[in-house]
Write an enzyme that holds these catalytic residues in place. Structure first.
Site, PDB file in Angstrom:
ATOM      1  N   GLY A  54      94.642  74.794  28.495  1.00  0.00           N
ATOM      2  CA  GLY A  54      94.101  74.050  29.630  1.00  0.00           C
ATOM      3  C   GLY A  54      95.055  72.943  30.012  1.00  0.00           C
ATOM      4  CB  CYS A  81      97.793  76.172  24.233  1.00  0.00           C
ATOM      5  SG  CYS A  81      98.817  74.879  24.936  1.00  0.00           S
ATOM      6  CE1 TYR A  82      92.466  69.928  26.310  1.00  0.00           C
ATOM      7  CE2 TYR A  82      90.726  71.483  25.750  1.00  0.00           C
ATOM      8  CZ  TYR A  82      91.117  70.219  26.143  1.00  0.00           C
ATOM      9  OH  TYR A  82      90.176  69.259  26.373  1.00  0.00           O
ATOM     10  CG  HIS A 169     100.462  80.003  26.246  1.00  0.00           C
ATOM     11  ND1 HIS A 169      99.167  79.856  26.677  1.00  0.00           N
ATOM     12  CD2 HIS A 169     101.011  78.771  26.257  1.00  0.00           C
ATOM     13  CE1 HIS A 169      98.946  78.583  26.948  1.00  0.00           C
ATOM     14  NE2 HIS A 169     100.051  77.902  26.706  1.00  0.00           N
ATOM     15  CD  GLU A 171      98.013  83.297  26.804  1.00  0.00           C
ATOM     16  OE1 GLU A 171      98.193  83.359  25.582  1.00  0.00           O
ATOM     17  OE2 GLU A 171      97.821  82.234  27.411  1.00  0.00           O
ATOM     18  CB  SER A 223      93.609  98.093  54.452  1.00  0.00           C
ATOM     19  OG  SER A 223      93.956  98.433  53.126  1.00  0.00           O
ATOM     20  N   GLY A 225      95.019 101.040  51.968  1.00  0.00           N
ATOM     21  CA  GLY A 225      95.720 100.725  50.726  1.00  0.00           C
ATOM     22  C   GLY A 225      94.871 101.064  49.521  1.00  0.00           C
ATOM     23  CG  ASP A 227      94.724  96.558  46.156  1.00  0.00           C
ATOM     24  OD1 ASP A 227      95.067  97.358  45.277  1.00  0.00           O
ATOM     25  OD2 ASP A 227      95.433  95.613  46.542  1.00  0.00           O
ATOM     26  CE  LYS A 369      98.706  97.575  44.449  1.00  0.00           C
ATOM     27  NZ  LYS A 369      98.170  96.981  45.684  1.00  0.00           N
TER      28      LYS A 369
END
Ligand code: XMP
Length: 513
Positions: A54, A81-82, A169, A171, A223, A225, A227, A369
């Site tokens: 954070g 971390c935090y 981190h 991740e 659209s 696309g 998504d 994506k």
């Protein structure tokens, strides 16, 4: 009991990335506010809890805190971390403010290789740091497990209570063995069942969408696309005929695109699609507009007005389904939120009006994506749709630098079809992520036959990228570039010169406008 990890979010930039890494391990996770009390967590029965990083300092008086009962609950906890600093502070350790914050890459030295958290992590490896405070003395029961040159406690753990913390981190992609560390914690230490797959995401989303829409109706802006196609298919699975898809032909689409998209959605996916022919309306609204931002805003406004007009004709329509993805959320800095909120700021069609009478439903806003492509396949979408390259909401209008006219649309559309045709046919490794033509406002002198020409310059753009957030120009073979150039000047009247864009993002962007 099905696997569940609760991620308590302290305002980290990377909360969704943590969730994504956990999904990659086949484990389901939920992101919850940092101040969720233990009683609420306990009802969900998580097998592990992750405290995120954070932006605040735990040393600040009003620092966001965690319910201390969580740390006594016996559920394994990993603080990142935090999150690690909170663990230390609550359990009796001491923190100090560093003279100079530690940002970026560092070398992690494993000091206790026998720790289950660091199993299979080499004795020295690269990690990503981003902190201004550090653990100076450990709480009782904890051991320091790893260090970097500037951080003596880069990982700590109390094996008996299964409480662990990492200052770096795990991740982010820059942490070489981050996935191993997360897997060690979740699979080996917390023993969370790995029973999550796209199928369960689909089931959970369907339940949520049904609860939200109830007996109302939703409309979806298709659209063409991937998504919006995936979002529409998912919502259609949930509420069937309560969803109406609207496909606006704004006249800014690629060659033959409108026909192909409508055929795919109606005939292959059997969605209820209404086609709105708004070509004239958009051209009129864009006439004489050269400024890129104004173009985007005009197109966004027209779009949304058309949806609202259509929605009025559909009684009970209260929701607008959009295929917004997590990178769009980060880039437009909209607040982290759940489904079903009112639009306030930008979205992926461009600038939107401040007030809108439809609530937004964004079932993909936690996904990336490649995950959306995987979801599309799991929903049975054809490869031709799942693998489509990204195309901006404002369409060819942002690929015509300057005024958008029917003639300039014709030129960019024909040139674009040639670029796609040639690159699609070439076997390239890696295959570019996106490729298209741009019509520039430049005209230059040429010679064709024996005559002088003074005609348009078309630029070709082809990029490699993972997510569109950063990109490099594709090193296309010279003979492929030659074929593209020759075909464009020969087949597209009004063009006598072709240039290849060799700029990365940053400093350029993928689109020219
Ligand atoms: P830029 O030009 O910002 O593009 O580097 C990054 C990626 O986003 C696409 N793009 C858009 N997509 N609506 C969209 O849905 C938009 O307004 C928009 N602008 C850019 C672009 O094609 C690239 O893939």
């Amino acid at each position: 009991m099905p696997g569940l990890v609760c991620i308590l979010d302290f305002g980290a930039q990377y909360s969704q990335l943590i969730a994504r890494r956990i999904r990659e391990l086949g484990i389901y996770s939920e992101i919850l506010p940092h101040d969720t009390p233990w009683s609420a967590l306990d009802r969900r029965k998580p097998q592990a809890i992750v405290l995120t990083g954070g932006p605040e300092s735990t040393l600040a008086p009003e620092a966001p805190d965690v319910d201390a009962a969580i740390l006594r609950s016996g559920v394994p906890v990993l603080g990142i971390c935090y999150g690690m600093q909170l663990l230390a502070r609550h359990l009796g350790g001491e923190l100090v403010k560093l003279d100079r914050a530690e940002y970026g890459p560092a070398v992690l030295h494993v000091d206790v290789p026998a720790s289950p958290l660091l199993a299979k992590v080499p004795s020295a490896s690269r990690v990503w740091m981003s902190h201004g405070d550090s653990v100076a003395s450990l709480p009782d029961g904890f051991a320091a497990l790893a260090s970097t040159e500037r951080c003596t406690v880069a990982a700590m753990g109390d094996a008996a209570r299964r409480l662990y913390g990492v200052q770096f981190h795990p991740e982010v992609a820059h942490t070489e063995h981050g996935r191993t560390i997360l897997a060690n914690f979740l699979r080996d230490i917390a023993e969370v069942p790995a029973d999550w797959e796209m199928g369960s995401f689909i089931e959970r989303s369907i339940d949520e969408i049904r609860a939200l829409i109830g007996t109302g109706r939703a409309i979806c802006a298709l659209s063409g696309g991937v998504d919006s196609a995936v979002a529409a298919t998912l919502v259609a699975r949930a509420v069937g005929e309560q969803l109406t898809c609207i496909f606006v032909d704004h006249g800014l689409l690629r060659k033959d695109e409108a026909e192909q998209v409508v055929a795919a959605f109606r005939d292959v996916l059997h969605l209820d699609v209404r086609v709105v022919d708004a070509r004239e309306r958009f051209l009129e609204a864009l006439a004489g507009v050269e400024d890129p931002e104004r173009k985007r805003i005009i197109i966004g406004h027209e779009f949304i007005r058309i949806f609202e007009e259509q929605a009025l004709a559909i009684s009970g329509a209260r929701f607008l389904v959009q295929g917004t993805l997590y990178p769009d959320v980060i880039e437009s800095k909209t607040p982290q939120s759940k489904v079903g909120h009112k639009i306030k700021s930008h979205h992926n069609v461009g600038g939107l009006p401040e007030q809108m009478n439809l609530a937004l439903l964004e079932p993909l806003r936690a996904l990336f994506k490649d995950e959306v492509r995987e979801l599309g396949r799991a929903l049975g979408l054809p490869e031709a749709i799942v693998r489509r390259q990204p195309f901006p909401g404002p369409g060819l209008a942002v690929r015509i630098v300057g005024d958008v006219t029917p003639e300039r649309l014709r030129i960019v559309r024909e040139a674009d079809a040639i670029v796609r045709d040639e690159i699609d046919a070439a076997s390239l490794d890696p295959h570019p992520w996106q490729y298209f033509a741009v019509l520039t406002p430049v005209r230059s002198v040429g010679v064709m036959g024996d005559g002088r020409t003074y005609a348009n310059l078309v630029a070709v753009r082809a990029i490699t990228s993972e997510d569109g957030m950063t990109a490099d120009w594709a090193r296309l073979p010279a003979d492929l570039l030659e074929r593209i150039s020759t075909r464009i000047v020969n087949e597209v009247s009004g063009v006598n010169r072709v240039a290849y864009d060799i700029t990365s993002k940053p400093p350029a962007t993928v689109e020219w406008e």
